[in-house]
Design a protein around this motif. Structure first.
Motif, mmCIF file in Angstrom:
data_model
loop_
_atom_site.group_PDB
_atom_site.id
_atom_site.type_symbol
_atom_site.label_atom_id
_atom_site.label_comp_id
_atom_site.label_asym_id
_atom_site.label_seq_id
_atom_site.Cartn_x
_atom_site.Cartn_y
_atom_site.Cartn_z
ATOM 1 N N LEU A 35 0.533 -1.102 -0.067
ATOM 2 C CA LEU A 35 0.229 -0.286 -0.134
ATOM 3 C C LEU A 35 0.793 1.297 -0.150
ATOM 4 C CD1 LEU A 35 -2.221 -1.375 2.829
ATOM 5 C CD2 LEU A 35 -2.625 -1.681 0.175
ATOM 6 N N VAL A 303 -11.208 1.148 3.672
ATOM 7 C CA VAL A 303 -10.382 1.545 4.379
ATOM 8 C C VAL A 303 -10.355 2.338 5.410
ATOM 9 C CG1 VAL A 303 -7.876 2.809 4.157
ATOM 10 C CG2 VAL A 303 -8.596 1.362 1.953
ATOM 11 N N TYR A 323 -5.690 7.973 -2.058
ATOM 12 C CA TYR A 323 -4.193 8.490 -0.739
ATOM 13 C C TYR A 323 -5.494 8.708 0.684
ATOM 14 C CZ TYR A 323 -1.007 8.628 -4.102
ATOM 15 O OH TYR A 323 -0.204 8.398 -5.652
ATOM 16 N N LEU A 350 3.632 0.709 3.931
ATOM 17 C CA LEU A 350 3.427 1.768 3.940
ATOM 18 C C LEU A 350 4.432 3.037 3.327
ATOM 19 C CD1 LEU A 350 1.089 1.718 6.973
ATOM 20 C CD2 LEU A 350 0.233 1.952 4.775
ATOM 21 N N LEU A 367 -1.249 5.846 3.307
ATOM 22 C CA LEU A 367 -1.268 5.285 2.319
ATOM 23 C C LEU A 367 -2.222 5.412 1.635
ATOM 24 C CD1 LEU A 367 -3.399 2.217 4.397
ATOM 25 C CD2 LEU A 367 -4.397 2.765 2.611
ATOM 26 N N SER A 368 -1.903 4.058 0.294
ATOM 27 C CA SER A 368 -2.306 4.233 -1.233
ATOM 28 C C SER A 368 -3.513 2.543 -1.107
ATOM 29 C CB SER A 368 -1.305 3.882 -1.894
ATOM 30 O OG SER A 368 -2.411 3.876 -3.567
ATOM 31 N N TYR A 369 -4.731 3.467 -1.601
ATOM 32 C CA TYR A 369 -5.356 2.597 -1.223
ATOM 33 C C TYR A 369 -6.075 2.505 -3.228
ATOM 34 C CZ TYR A 369 -8.788 6.460 -1.410
ATOM 35 O OH TYR A 369 -9.633 7.355 -2.133
ATOM 36 N N ALA A 371 -4.438 -0.521 -4.540
ATOM 37 C CA ALA A 371 -4.528 -1.944 -4.325
ATOM 38 C C ALA A 371 -6.178 -2.767 -4.580
ATOM 39 C CB ALA A 371 -3.799 -2.517 -3.674
ATOM 40 N N ASP A 375 -6.927 -7.684 -1.477
ATOM 41 C CA ASP A 375 -5.375 -6.574 -0.457
ATOM 42 C C ASP A 375 -5.537 -6.075 0.616
ATOM 43 O OD1 ASP A 375 -3.941 -8.917 -1.794
ATOM 44 O OD2 ASP A 375 -2.352 -6.986 -3.290
ATOM 45 N N LEU A 376 -6.558 -5.051 -0.045
ATOM 46 C CA LEU A 376 -7.113 -3.899 1.398
ATOM 47 C C LEU A 376 -7.568 -4.275 2.259
ATOM 48 C CD1 LEU A 376 -8.487 -0.832 -1.546
ATOM 49 C CD2 LEU A 376 -6.258 -0.807 -0.139
ATOM 50 N N GLY A 379 -5.029 -6.230 4.263
ATOM 51 C CA GLY A 379 -3.838 -5.036 4.991
ATOM 52 C C GLY A 379 -5.014 -4.009 5.970
#
Length: 391
Positions: A35, A303, A323, A350, A367-369, A371, A375-376, A379
């Motif tokens: 992420l 997220v 993000y 991260l 954090l980048s969502y 994905a 995976d989120l 995570g």
């Protein structure tokens, strides 16, 4: 071998550094939830891939003009009409080898050594590195949650000096995913314009913004400041990161300047990438990208719920990009240590806020969502367990 001061002054990009550590863990047999990078998992729209297959059947790909294929410049101008209701001359569109090349051209065209340039903190590090590279004295202006981690007019006025020649904004922002309100953006640009300063606005995530309360799409800065310089990219909304294709919108007087620079710096953007990118602006491809924009909104909700359950605070809810900027100060660790332990113990990658500026870098994590949902979800489960292990 002696390297330039310019080269030695550039810090590592921590998002990529953590990517290397994640790759090492994967090579050792661990499944890492990545992420850390802003790279959409979708890839290019199917229509673009089909067009690439068609055009690559030909034998030769000659250079295009330095400003890009005329048809692609026209298509980008048409996109501003259909997506934002703006009439834009294709003459002002400069197709570049990624948004990075667009920044290279416009900073080379505008910046002289010693120029005072305002940039918000936090902000994407590579943007200010281009400014530094051409000798600008970049003043990172601290922002906080009260202004959505964005510059506002009052802050700009407070930090303005007689030596200020320009400012750079990003809306929505990387790393925070927050936007500058339209009226505030207009006021900032008006102030800068009246003080004979240029305005570069990074709109790479503009088309991944939420609609307003009336359901209208996010507004380009060009709607309130036609002479602003816009940076954009095929990487995020169109999912074409590795294609290295972007564009700039520049004032008429600037076109021949950036053309000369492009001719000398890199000749032109990739010809097959430009040809295939024409398919980005078909109704089929736009429908795919809009569906993906809705998917990103759903991922963001997932997220934010997961972070809340884990006990991690998001001071400002994002309204665009992909993000989330997380405050980790209550954990007793700085952002670097938090990210190191999250990677080593929870196998979640991260990005520490140190990448994005000194003001809140030590207390915040990006954090980048971008994905997948699976995976989120995994995570968020791992981060929750990690947080529980700290108590």
């Amino acid at each position: 071998m002696h390297f330039s001061q310019r080269a030695q002054s550039i810090s590592p990009f921590l998002a990529m550094e953590f990517g290397k550590h994640a790759a090492a863990l994967e090579a050792a047999g661990h499944r890492v939830i990545k992420l850390n990078l802003g790279e959409p998992d979708f890839g290019a729209p199917p229509a673009v891939l089909s067009e690439l297959q068609r055009v690559t059947a030909q034998a030769a790909f000659p250079y295009t003009g330095a400003l890009g294929l005329p048809a692609l410049r026209e298509a980008i101008a048409g996109f501003y009409q259909t997506a934002h209701g703006l009439t834009l001359s294709p003459h002002r569109v400069v197709v570049t080898a990624g948004a990075s090349a667009a920044l290279l051209l416009v900073t080379a065209a505008l910046v002289n050594p010693g120029d005072d340039v305002l940039v918000g903190d936090p902000s994407y590090p590579c943007n200010r590195q281009f400014l530094h590279g051409f000798g600008a004295e970049v003043r990172l202006v601290p922002t906080d949650a009260t202004t959505r981690f964005q510059l506002d007019l009052a802050t700009v006025q407070r930090h303005w000096s007689d030596r200020t020649t320009g400012l750079m904004l990003a809306t929505p922002s990387n790393p925070t995913g927050t936007s500058v309100p339209a009226d505030e953006l207009a006021a900032i640009c008006d102030w800068a314009r009246r003080h004979n300063a240029w305005r570069i606005v990074d709109e790479i995530y503009l088309n991944l913004s939420d609609a307003d309360a009336q359901g209208r799409p996010a507004q380009s800065v060009l709607a309130v400041d036609p002479d602003a310089i816009v940076i954009n990219s095929f990487s995020k909304y169109f999912g074409m990161t590795g294609w290295r294709l972007g564009w700039a919108i520049v004032p008429d007087a600037m076109v021949p300047v950036v053309e000369r620079l492009a001719q000398n710096y890199y000749i032109c953007a990739s010809t097959p990438a430009q040809l295939a990118a024409l398919a980005c602006f078909t109704p089929e491809a736009i429908a795919v990208c809009e569906a993906r924009r809705a998917e990103f909104a759903a991922r963001r909700a997932l997220v934010l719920e997961g972070l809340a359950q884990a006990g991690l605070s998001v001071p400002v809810l994002p309204d665009g990009a992909f993000y989330v900027y997380i405050d980790v100060s209550t954990t007793g660790m700085d952002a670097m240590r938090f990210c190191q332990r999250a990677l080593q113990e929870a196998h979640v990658a991260l990005t520490p806020g140190h990448d994005f500026g000194p003001h809140a870098g030590a207390t915040h994590v990006r954090l980048s969502y971008a994905a997948s949902r699976d995976d989120l979800k995994e995570g968020m489960t791992r981060l929750s367990r990690f947080m529980q292990s700290l108590t």
